[in-house]
Design a protein around this motif. Structure first.
Motif, mmCIF file in Angstrom:
data_model
loop_
_atom_site.group_PDB
_atom_site.id
_atom_site.type_symbol
_atom_site.label_atom_id
_atom_site.label_comp_id
_atom_site.label_asym_id
_atom_site.label_seq_id
_atom_site.Cartn_x
_atom_site.Cartn_y
_atom_site.Cartn_z
ATOM 1 N N GLU A 153 -4.641 4.307 -9.772
ATOM 2 C CA GLU A 153 -3.109 3.919 -9.908
ATOM 3 C C GLU A 153 -2.979 2.589 -9.435
ATOM 4 N N ARG A 154 -2.012 2.014 -9.797
ATOM 5 C CA ARG A 154 -1.370 0.741 -9.356
ATOM 6 C C ARG A 154 -0.772 0.854 -8.333
ATOM 7 N N GLU A 155 0.067 1.801 -8.047
ATOM 8 C CA GLU A 155 0.903 1.855 -6.808
ATOM 9 C C GLU A 155 -0.068 2.313 -5.551
ATOM 10 N N GLU A 197 -1.895 3.107 1.586
ATOM 11 C CA GLU A 197 -0.754 2.900 2.586
ATOM 12 C C GLU A 197 -1.028 3.793 3.747
#
Length: 187
Positions: A171-173, A67
């Motif tokens: 990580e999935r996030e 992100e």
């Protein structure tokens, strides 16, 4: 001239040539520039010298998405790895840290330039800057990695710190890179 005198002159000439060659090599070794790094190795959490300061690798983590503030989630065919580290100057401001990852196959990955400037800035004397540096790597690079932090001015001696880290879980996030922050003085 007899053969023995000629042989002696040849041997003397060869000895003078070898001696002169040795003196030239010695002069170049002493006065020539060297760009070899001084390499130190350590473990996660250990402060290592990185002239004129130091570096601490706190760890690394991976995610399939990243992100960013201005770009959203840039696509990748691999995974994103964030290396958490601190750099500090010594008796003078430290160098910008050049951070790379090396995987178990010997492949070297530079910090990504797809998400903005990947530098923690110049660390001031005894005032560490802590932050994360992002890498885009193929998923098969995960596992045993070596974080290589180098400080080298062109045409001068430099320093390099090598710290092994293990990054296996993705990580999935989405990964959000920690902004650099100025920490308190070193103990």
């Amino acid at each position: 001239m007899s053969t023995t005198w000629r042989d002696r002159l040849v041997h003397l000439g060869l000895a003078v040539a070898v001696l002169a060659g040795g003196l030239v090599v010695n002069h170049v070794d002493r006065n020539g520039g060297s760009t070899r790094s001084f390499v130190s190795t350590g473990s996660v959490g250990e402060r290592l010298p990185l002239w004129p300061g130091s570096v601490v690798v706190h760890g690394a983590r991976a995610a399939s998405e990243l992100e960013t503030d201005y770009q959203g989630r840039p696509p990748t065919h691999g995974v994103w790895v964030a290396v958490d580290l601190s750099v500090a100057g010594g008796d003078q401001p430290g160098p910008y840290a050049d951070v790379r990852l090396v995987d178990a196959q010997g492949r070297t990955f530079d910090a990504t330039d797809r998400v903005g400037l990947q530098s923690l800035g110049p660390p001031q004397p005894a005032s560490p800057i802590r932050g994360e540096v992002a890498f885009e790597v193929p998923e098969d690079a995960l596992g045993d990695l070596v974080v290589v932090v180098a400080a080298r001015a062109e045409d001068s001696l430099g320093a390099e710190a090598r710290v092994p880290v293990t990054v296996e879980d993705v990580e999935r996030e989405p990964l959000v890179i920690a902004e650099p922050e100025l920490l308190g003085p070193l103990p």
